[in-house]
Scaffold this active site. Structure first.
Site, PDB file in Angstrom:
ATOM      1  N   CYS A 130      37.995  51.231  35.769  1.00  0.00           N
ATOM      2  CA  CYS A 130      36.576  50.964  35.986  1.00  0.00           C
ATOM      3  C   CYS A 130      36.159  49.699  35.267  1.00  0.00           C
ATOM      4  O   CYS A 130      36.491  49.554  34.110  1.00  0.00           O
ATOM      5  CB  CYS A 130      35.768  52.157  35.475  1.00  0.00           C
ATOM      6  SG  CYS A 130      34.234  51.769  34.634  1.00  0.00           S
ATOM      7  N   PRO A 131      35.411  48.785  35.873  1.00  0.00           N
ATOM      8  CA  PRO A 131      34.913  48.850  37.262  1.00  0.00           C
ATOM      9  C   PRO A 131      35.749  48.039  38.248  1.00  0.00           C
ATOM     10  O   PRO A 131      35.236  47.654  39.280  1.00  0.00           O
ATOM     11  CB  PRO A 131      33.521  48.229  37.114  1.00  0.00           C
ATOM     12  CG  PRO A 131      33.714  47.167  36.051  1.00  0.00           C
ATOM     13  CD  PRO A 131      34.826  47.640  35.139  1.00  0.00           C
TER      14      PRO A 131
END
Lengths: 396, 81
Positions: B14-15
């Site tokens: 992430c991200p």
């Protein structure tokens, strides 16, 4: 060095610098002590240090102070002193509260009904796979809850008054009634709300709060209402109505009681001001492109607001805002030690990356909180842009 | 760019997966599909939330230790101002 430690001449000391750390503070998940609670703590060090179980004069003095503090703190939770025990942390009080219900009801079953946004310490016991679903705002699906508590083999149910990460209030009255109708005892987790708004009257067979939420030191408050079946497995605990291995350190209990007295007095004004400030943050965040403000906009705690920034990194946002003088928190995976996103955001089905969480401190502990909010609202659009440009996501 | 692009974001956290799928869908015409492979736990929340915000269709298939996300680019690109 600000925030660091001073070195004395002849020996090292751990005495911290006295520089204020509350400027720009918008993360009060654990805030500073109320100034009068800090004074009370200092004064109590001289008179209430003894073991309240001891029979000598200092012990009896400590016992009298503990009784006073317990009466005040029980009043905070609408309980009697003999229903309230004090514990080292709110997490410990939550765990003990649930364990007591489960052990007493072990012949009825072993299942715990809990919403998917309850605190981790409770979900670890309840089993997160069975958690009751929540809506996109984080509010528990009431129909699903009613079915869950009426199912066979349920020993206990746990419910937060409101969620401390996103602010959304739970429909406590309806869900508590469903548990009562099903004959299932309910643990009400009020750790996010006490001191910010009144408790729903009479709800919960067990109620847990945290003195830190109203300007006190971190101290777990556990109420087991008279008539509730609760028992803890062996070994036997001697202190705090059979719920703790040791009595609390009395100066902490006195500081917590002082914090409650002061915060209760200021609560209505503080709540009104906090809500107006949080609404400003909400509006500022909603005005930035591809930012999703999370949780219920009105049926929520007065001092919490969180939002997620699409295609931005939560850690980078927190650092960027910190560099601009604002201290916020984040539920994004990259800001946690486990590299897992907040289970609350995941259960709500919202963006977990780029998350920014504002928890407004009480005005009494951070008198300049309005300046901090103004600074955040001013800096946010440019901070988001700066992070997106750095990540190369500005045009996506 | 072909309508059957595959983005293998396994091993990234992430991200990154959601950024890479967002880049792959950029400038595609409505109805085109992009397949994203990802094993990051946060992507399970973030790819659906991104698709919802952008008005894209999405199906998820569990492949054991990772997930296949099939994105169908939406007709109304819900990019807010």
């Amino acid at each position: 060095m600000e925030g660091g430690y001073r070195r004395a001449v002849a020996h090292t000391t751990v005495q911290p610098s006295t520089a204020s750390l509350t400027a720009g503070l918008l993360d009060a998940s654990r805030g500073p002590l109320h100034p009068l609670a800090a004074q009370t703590l200092t004064a109590a060090l001289g008179v209430a240090w003894a073991d309240p179980g001891a029979r000598h004069a200092p012990g009896r003095a400590a016992r009298a102070h503990l009784d006073t503090a317990r009466a005040v703190l029980a009043g905070a939770l609408g309980a009697r002193p003999d229903e309230l025990s004090l514990h080292g942390s709110a997490e410990e009080a939550l765990a003990l509260g649930l364990d007591g219900l489960l052990h007493a009801r072990r012949r009825a079953g072993d299942r715990t009904v809990a919403g998917a946004t309850e605190r981790s310490v409770l979900l670890l016991r309840a089993g997160a796979e069975d958690a009751v679903a929540v809506e996109g705002t984080g509010r528990v699906d009431a129909d699903a809850w009613e079915r869950a508590v009426a199912a066979p083999g349920v020993a206990a149910a746990v419910l937060q008054t409101a969620n401390g990460e996103v602010g959304t209030r739970q429909p406590v009255e309806r869900l508590a009634r469903a548990a009562r109708d099903a004959g299932v005892p309910l643990l009400l987790d009020a750790t996010a709300s006490v001191g910010r708004e009144p408790l729903p009257p009479g709800a919960g067979d067990v109620v847990v709060a945290d003195a830190a939420s109203f300007g006190g030191p971190p101290l777990g408050l556990l109420v087991v209402r008279t008539g509730t079946r609760s028992s803890l497995p062996a070994p036997r605990r001697e202190a705090e109505h059979g719920r703790a291995f040791a009595a609390p350190w009395v100066p902490l209990a006195l500081a917590a009681a002082e914090a409650w007295r002061q915060t209760e007095h200021a609560c209505a004004d503080d709540t009104r001001e906090a809500r107006a400030l949080v609404d400003r943050v909400r509006a500022a965040a909603a005005g930035v492109r591809d930012v999703e403000v999370l949780g219920d906009p009105t049926d929520a705690l007065p001092h919490v607001v969180t939002f997620s920034v699409l295609l931005a990194d939560g850690e980078a946002l927190v650092d960027e805002l910190a560099a601009r003088g604002v201290a916020v928190a984040s539920g994004s995976a990259c800001t946690s030690s486990t590299l897992r996103p907040s289970h609350v955001l995941a259960a709500m089905g919202v963006l977990t990356h780029g998350n920014v969480r504002v928890t407004l401190p009480l005005a009494s502990v951070a008198p300049d909180r309005e300046d901090a909010v103004a600074l955040l609202c001013r800096e946010l659009p440019d901070a988001v842009r700066a992070v997106r440009v750095r990540m190369g996501t500005e045009d996506l | 760019m072909s309508g059957d692009a595959t983005v293998d974001a396994r091993g990234t956290r992430c991200p990154v997966p959601v950024i890479r799928v967002a880049r792959a869908t950029q400038d595609l015409s409505p109805g085109s599909t992009v397949v994203l492979l990802a094993d990051d736990v946060a992507a399970r929340s973030d790819v659906p939330a991104w698709a919802r915000m952008r008005g894209h269709g999405l199906t998820l298939e569990d492949e054991g230790s990772w997930t296949r996300y099939t994105v169908v680019v939406g007709t109304t690109v819900a990019r807010s101002t």
